[in-house]
Design an enzyme around this catalytic site. Structure first.
Site, PDB file in Angstrom:
ATOM      1  N   CYS A  61       0.898  -1.021   0.019  1.00 51.04           N
ATOM      2  CA  CYS A  61       0.102   0.059  -0.001  1.00 51.04           C
ATOM      3  C   CYS A  61       0.945   1.196   0.024  1.00 51.04           C
ATOM      4  O   CYS A  61       2.140   1.296  -0.245  1.00 51.04           O
ATOM      5  CB  CYS A  61      -0.966   0.070   1.123  1.00 51.04           C
ATOM      6  SG  CYS A  61      -1.997  -1.431   1.323  1.00 51.04           S
ATOM      7  N   GLY A  94      -2.016   1.506  -4.627  1.00 48.46           N
ATOM      8  CA  GLY A  94      -3.093   0.737  -4.186  1.00 48.46           C
ATOM      9  C   GLY A  94      -4.224   1.437  -4.750  1.00 48.46           C
ATOM     10  O   GLY A  94      -4.484   2.838  -4.501  1.00 48.46           O
ATOM     11  N   ASN A 102       1.600   0.003   5.623  1.00 52.19           N
ATOM     12  CA  ASN A 102       2.206  -0.556   4.316  1.00 52.19           C
ATOM     13  C   ASN A 102       3.111  -1.684   4.616  1.00 52.19           C
ATOM     14  O   ASN A 102       4.152  -1.349   5.230  1.00 52.19           O
ATOM     15  CB  ASN A 102       2.885   0.631   3.454  1.00 52.19           C
ATOM     16  CG  ASN A 102       3.720  -0.030   2.072  1.00 52.19           C
ATOM     17  OD1 ASN A 102       4.383   0.533   1.796  1.00 52.19           O
ATOM     18  ND2 ASN A 102       3.269  -1.369   1.698  1.00 52.19           N
ATOM     19  N   GLY A 103       2.841  -2.615   4.439  1.00 47.55           N
ATOM     20  CA  GLY A 103       3.783  -4.149   4.387  1.00 47.55           C
ATOM     21  C   GLY A 103       2.951  -5.403   5.001  1.00 47.55           C
ATOM     22  O   GLY A 103       1.737  -5.396   4.922  1.00 47.55           O
ATOM     23  N   TYR A 133       9.784  -2.364 -10.507  1.00 48.05           N
ATOM     24  CA  TYR A 133       8.080  -2.118 -10.536  1.00 48.05           C
ATOM     25  C   TYR A 133       7.271  -1.398  -9.919  1.00 48.05           C
ATOM     26  O   TYR A 133       6.359  -0.438 -10.397  1.00 48.05           O
ATOM     27  CB  TYR A 133       7.458  -3.633 -10.696  1.00 48.05           C
ATOM     28  CG  TYR A 133       5.931  -3.596 -10.882  1.00 48.05           C
ATOM     29  CD1 TYR A 133       5.410  -3.462 -12.049  1.00 48.05           C
ATOM     30  CD2 TYR A 133       5.213  -3.713  -9.648  1.00 48.05           C
ATOM     31  CE1 TYR A 133       4.092  -3.410 -12.161  1.00 48.05           C
ATOM     32  CE2 TYR A 133       3.878  -3.571  -9.908  1.00 48.05           C
ATOM     33  CZ  TYR A 133       3.135  -3.358 -11.177  1.00 48.05           C
ATOM     34  OH  TYR A 133       1.898  -3.331 -11.059  1.00 48.05           O
TER      35      TYR A 133
HETATM   36  P1  5GP Z   1       2.481 -11.823 -15.700  1.00 47.15           P
HETATM   37  O1  5GP Z   1       1.599 -11.528 -16.565  1.00 47.15           O
HETATM   38  O2  5GP Z   1       3.713 -12.554 -16.229  1.00 47.15           O
HETATM   39  O3  5GP Z   1       1.511 -12.732 -14.505  1.00 47.15           O
HETATM   40  O4  5GP Z   1       2.769 -10.685 -14.665  1.00 47.15           O
HETATM   41  C1  5GP Z   1       3.810  -9.738 -15.054  1.00 47.15           C
HETATM   42  C2  5GP Z   1       3.222  -8.320 -15.468  1.00 47.15           C
HETATM   43  O5  5GP Z   1       2.524  -7.912 -14.333  1.00 47.15           O
HETATM   44  C3  5GP Z   1       4.273  -7.155 -15.644  1.00 47.15           C
HETATM   45  O6  5GP Z   1       3.850  -6.687 -16.729  1.00 47.15           O
HETATM   46  C4  5GP Z   1       4.331  -6.550 -14.395  1.00 47.15           C
HETATM   47  O7  5GP Z   1       4.356  -5.094 -14.748  1.00 47.15           O
HETATM   48  C5  5GP Z   1       3.174  -6.796 -13.654  1.00 47.15           C
HETATM   49  N1  5GP Z   1       3.190  -6.959 -12.454  1.00 47.15           N
HETATM   50  C6  5GP Z   1       4.362  -7.491 -11.773  1.00 47.15           C
HETATM   51  N2  5GP Z   1       3.848  -7.737 -10.281  1.00 47.15           N
HETATM   52  C7  5GP Z   1       2.754  -7.069  -9.933  1.00 47.15           C
HETATM   53  C8  5GP Z   1       2.021  -6.728  -8.951  1.00 47.15           C
HETATM   54  O8  5GP Z   1       2.564  -6.943  -7.728  1.00 47.15           O
HETATM   55  N3  5GP Z   1       0.889  -6.259  -9.199  1.00 47.15           N
HETATM   56  C9  5GP Z   1       0.468  -5.822 -10.438  1.00 47.15           C
HETATM   57  N4  5GP Z   1      -0.650  -5.278 -10.515  1.00 47.15           N
HETATM   58  N5  5GP Z   1       1.204  -6.054 -11.474  1.00 47.15           N
HETATM   59  C10 5GP Z   1       2.295  -6.796 -11.427  1.00 47.15           C
HETATM   60 MG    MG Z   2       3.380  -4.361 -16.556  1.00 47.87          MG
END
Ligand code: 5GP
Ligand code: MG
Length: 477
Positions: free
Chosen positions: A8, A34, A108-109, A250
């Site tokens: 978060c 979030g 957050n955590g 990310y």
């Molecule tokens: P995949 O489609 O391989 O399951 O997930 C990878 C994609 O999801 C990447 O484009 C990455 O930017 C995104 N992604 C990675 N970790 C997370 C996360 O914790 N939450 C969300 N919403 N997207 C994620």
């Molecule tokens: Mg992505």
């Protein structure tokens, strides 16, 4: 471990004016952390008023209602949860009243000993309204305030009970505190505003409020914030740090600086290192928007290959990542992304993304590119293969969801249908972030956990006979 996962965002402001509108702005800036719910708690001179609800900040906190929450000190929260935990009762801040005080907490955590603590306090007669570890944190603080009537002592006592990751902003009546767990998993920084101070997950929020970045809250520190100044109560115990690498890869905004390292700069460096580690003979480099953009720019610059935008992303589609089943996730990717035919047709393409979790996104995107006439599709990834669950707040929970636990890089290349696939090395990632490897949490890519997680390998574990299941030797504070 049960309970919602929290990657978060938190904030807290003390100022010589009503802080709700500024809290609102700060939450808008950290909205990417979030999108499930948002809330603010503000002390009005007599009590703490809270406004919170499900939805994006502008839905959960209607401006007219925000304007009615008066007071010069407050905390705020945006919540990321996975499906199944969408109930508004889990929205934060969470508040409790004791005989003397009201306490509001934004967290957050993930508290890794949450289940044990909950069981312990349940057997002492406590009841819980939510399945959220943040409720436990709030109640612990309330308990210690009743015992000690001393906020700093109570916060220390609370920290002494907690394992795992927490960046917290806390209101104890009119006193505002910002706290970071002793490993510093999640970010938290301090800024000076015109007429006040702010603590917030990411520095971009300080910029948006025309403030001045002051410093990061260091791991283990308790920072008390007033409208005029701030005071640091140092960490009781020194610990190795464990900054989450995924914040840079990310999670955080590219315009934020986390612990001295700018997110955009790190992502670009990741791309540069990827270009050196995994070159390819292609016509153009394209990001998977938005998360792969800075990585792709770095790659293109070092490889000397033109950067192009080859996907149009629909900003109004909800997150695909957390949808409950594979069919829905795949369908949502096509709604979210469409290739630009003139860019890709007849070309040898390199696409760059930050991570592969299940492989859903890339498999779908590569098919789309081929249908749009791409001659070759190569893939480069800004993190090493994700092979181990995160217990500290990122939404990657079980080994069986990770494509890289079951398949080699070559097999993944086949499954997603790429002509070549390259991941950045662990050393390359560490170099790009700019910290020592021992100062980072890399558990999701090397399986070595900075704290004791039953059944998992501790990062300083030297042999397989050491048991960490019940060892509390690294308990903090
Ligand atoms: P995949 O489609 O391989 O399951 O997930 C990878 C994609 O999801 C990447 O484009 C990455 O930017 C995104 N992604 C990675 N970790 C997370 C996360 O914790 N939450 C969300 N919403 N997207 C994620
Ligand atoms: Mg992505």
């Amino acid at each position: 471990m049960t309970g919602p996962k929290h990657s978060c965002g938190v904030g807290g402001i003390s100022a010589d004016y009503d802080v709700s509108p500024s809290l609102y702005t700060a939450l808008m800036i950290i909205q990417h952390r979030g999108q499930e719910s948002a809330g603010i708690s503000v002390f009005d001179g007599a009590s703490i008023g809270t406004l919170k609800n499900n939805g994006l900040v502008n839905v959960a906190l209607p401006k007219d209602d925000v304007a009615k929450v008066l007071g010069h000190v407050g905390v705020g929260h945006v919540r990321y949860s996975t499906t199944g935990n969408k109930s508004a009762v889990n929205a934060q801040p969470i508040t409790v009243s004791t005989n003397f005080d009201t306490v509001a907490v934004a967290h957050n955590g993930d508290i890794t000993n949450f289940s044990d603590l909950k069981e312990k306090y349940r057997s002492e007669g406590w009841t819980f309204l939510t399945d959220s570890d943040s409720e436990l944190v709030t109640k612990l603080l309330g308990k210690f305030m009743t015992m000690y009537n001393d906020p700093v002592k109570s916060i220390r006592a609370t920290m002494g009970e907690l394992d795992g990751s927490y960046a917290l902003t806390i209101l104890i009546n009119d006193r505002l505190f910002a706290i970071r767990d002793p490993y510093g998993f999640r970010p938290l920084c301090l800024g000076r505003l015109d007429g006040g101070y702010i603590a917030v997950s990411e520095s971009a929020a300080i910029d948006a409020l025309h403030g001045e970045f002051v410093r990061d809250i260091e791991p283990g520190e308790i920072c008390e914030i007033t409208k005029d100044t701030f005071k640091i109560y140092p960490a009781v115990a020194q610990h190795p740090r464990a900054y989450c690498m995924f914040e840079w890869v990310y999670f955080a905004r590219p315009d934020s600086v986390l612990d001295g390292s700018e997110v955009y700069d790190v992502r670009k460096k990741i791309g540069e290192i990827l270009a050196r580690e995994c070159p390819a003979d292609v016509d153009l480099v394209m990001p998977v928007p938005d998360s792969g953009r800075a990585h792709a720019i770095g790659y293109s610059m070092v490889a000397g290959i033109p950067y192009e935008e080859g996907f149009m992303k629909n900003r109004f589609v909800e997150r695909t990542f957390i949808l409950p089943d594979q069919k829905q996730r795949e369908a949502a990717v096509s709604m979210k992304m469409n290739p630009i035919k003139s860019t890709v047709s007849g070309k040898r393409i390199m696409i760059v993304d930050d991570s592969i979790v299940r492989g859903t996104t890339l498999k779908k995107l590569i098919t789309m590119l081929r249908n749009a006439g791409a001659k070759e599709v190569h893939v480069r990834i800004g993190s090493p293969p994700i092979i181990a669950p995160c217990y500290y707040g990122v939404d990657m929970k079980s080994r069986d969801q990770f494509i890289a636990t079951k398949h080699s890089v070559d097999e993944i290349k086949e499954i997603i249908g790429a002509d070549s696939l390259g991941y950045i090395s662990l050393e390359g990632l560490v170099e790009a972030i700019g910290f020592k490897e021992s100062d980072l949490c890399l558990a999701c890519v090397n399986g070595k956990y900075p704290t004791c997680i039953p059944g998992e390998v501790h990062r300083f574990q030297t042999n397989l006979h050491e048991s960490f299941g019940t060892d509390q030797s690294d308990k903090k504070i």
